[in-house]
Motif scaffolding. Structure first.
Motif, PDB file in Angstrom:
ATOM      1  N   ASP A 125       0.843  -1.207   0.000  1.00 25.57           N
ATOM      2  CA  ASP A 125       0.000   0.000   0.000  1.00 25.57           C
ATOM      3  C   ASP A 125       0.872   1.249   0.000  1.00 25.57           C
ATOM      4  O   ASP A 125       0.609   2.209  -0.739  1.00 25.57           O
ATOM      5  CB  ASP A 125      -0.908   0.011   1.233  1.00 25.57           C
ATOM      6  CG  ASP A 125      -2.036  -1.009   1.139  1.00 25.57           C
ATOM      7  OD1 ASP A 125      -2.424  -1.363   0.006  1.00 25.57           O
ATOM      8  OD2 ASP A 125      -2.523  -1.441   2.202  1.00 25.57           O
ATOM      9  N   VAL A 128       2.442   1.858  -3.437  1.00 19.00           N
ATOM     10  CA  VAL A 128       1.519   2.462  -4.403  1.00 19.00           C
ATOM     11  C   VAL A 128       1.292   3.924  -4.071  1.00 19.00           C
ATOM     12  O   VAL A 128       1.272   4.789  -4.964  1.00 19.00           O
ATOM     13  CB  VAL A 128       0.181   1.691  -4.425  1.00 19.00           C
ATOM     14  CG1 VAL A 128      -0.818   2.405  -5.340  1.00 19.00           C
ATOM     15  CG2 VAL A 128       0.394   0.262  -4.910  1.00 19.00           C
ATOM     16  N   ARG A 188      -2.591  -0.628  -8.100  1.00 21.97           N
ATOM     17  CA  ARG A 188      -3.535  -0.822  -7.006  1.00 21.97           C
ATOM     18  C   ARG A 188      -4.348  -2.094  -7.237  1.00 21.97           C
ATOM     19  O   ARG A 188      -4.638  -2.841  -6.294  1.00 21.97           O
ATOM     20  CB  ARG A 188      -4.449   0.401  -6.896  1.00 21.97           C
ATOM     21  CG  ARG A 188      -5.640   0.240  -5.939  1.00 21.97           C
ATOM     22  CD  ARG A 188      -5.222  -0.122  -4.542  1.00 21.97           C
ATOM     23  NE  ARG A 188      -4.391   0.917  -3.950  1.00 21.97           N
ATOM     24  CZ  ARG A 188      -3.716   0.745  -2.822  1.00 21.97           C
ATOM     25  NH1 ARG A 188      -3.745  -0.442  -2.212  1.00 21.97           N
ATOM     26  NH2 ARG A 188      -2.990   1.712  -2.319  1.00 21.97           N
TER      27      ARG A 188
END
Length: 228
Positions: A125, A128, A188
């Protein structure tokens, strides 16, 4: 009969392996290698220089010669040169490189799904999110380096890094990349599929990730072969 360059390099590699020298271990001195291999000093020196270029040995001036790590990325200059030469005559060469990378990553991502934990997903996460703050190219590189870490497969990681470096060196031959936001959404999507624990979805997301790149290569190839 005196050994030629490649043969002498092979004999030095055999010496390293037969004696169980680990990376970082000191090699026999140059005079000792001359004696053991029955080759001239210049031939041994040239062979060591060639092996140094490949990362198989490390020459530390003033200290001696040591066994190297031999990373696959040592082949980047040769692969880059070969790819750039090929792309000038036929852009399909870049497509072939991308095809190998796509197959490799789309296969490995299924294994990543099986080994992903919460801490790893949080790192993805962050990787990204970094695409908004950092240059997209740098963040993309970091993302792909991180993505396969749970596999603990040194060769896979080095191969992916090698393909990434070569592709981005040759990328200038193509038209500009697509919408950065669309590229981020693609990354994602890969993370979401990994989080969902769905290997098939992760493989499909990774395959889609290469769609834009492969389309750009296809357009360059079509233009290259179009009638004047």
């Amino acid at each position: 009969m005196r050994a030629n360059g490649p043969e002498l390099q092979d004999r030095i590699i055999d010496l390293i392996l037969d004696r169980g020298f680990a990376p970082g271990a000191a090699m026999p001195s140059e005079p000792r290698l001359v004696e053991e291999l029955g080759a001239s000093r210049n031939s041994v020196r040239e062979a060591l220089r060639a092996l140094h270029t490949l990362g198989i040995v490390e020459i530390r001036h003033g200290y001696g010669t040591f066994v190297g790590q031999a990373p696959l990325t040592a082949f980047a200059p040769g692969l880059l040169y070969s790819t750039r030469q090929s792309v000038r005559s036929d852009p399909a060469a870049l497509g072939e490189l991308l095809e190998v990378r796509r197959i490799l990553e789309a296969t490995l991502i299924e294994q990543v799904v099986e080994r992903a934990d919460d801490a790893f997903l949080a790192e993805l996460d962050d990787a990204v999110t970094a695409m908004d703050a950092e240059g997209l190219s740098s963040a993309d590189r970091n993302f792909h380096q991180l993505l396969y870490r749970p596999l603990h497969n040194r060769f896979a990681g080095q191969l992916i890094e090698l393909f990434w470096v070569v592709y981005h060196q040759v990328e200038s031959e193509l038209e500009p990349a697509g919408d950065p936001e669309e590229i981020r959404r693609g990354h994602r999507g890969i993370v979401d599929a990994v989080r969902a624990g769905d290997p098939a979805a992760a493989k499909a997301a990774m395959t889609r990730h290469f769609t834009d790149i492969e389309a750009r290569v296809a357009r360059v190839r079509a233009h290259h072969h179009a009638p004047a």
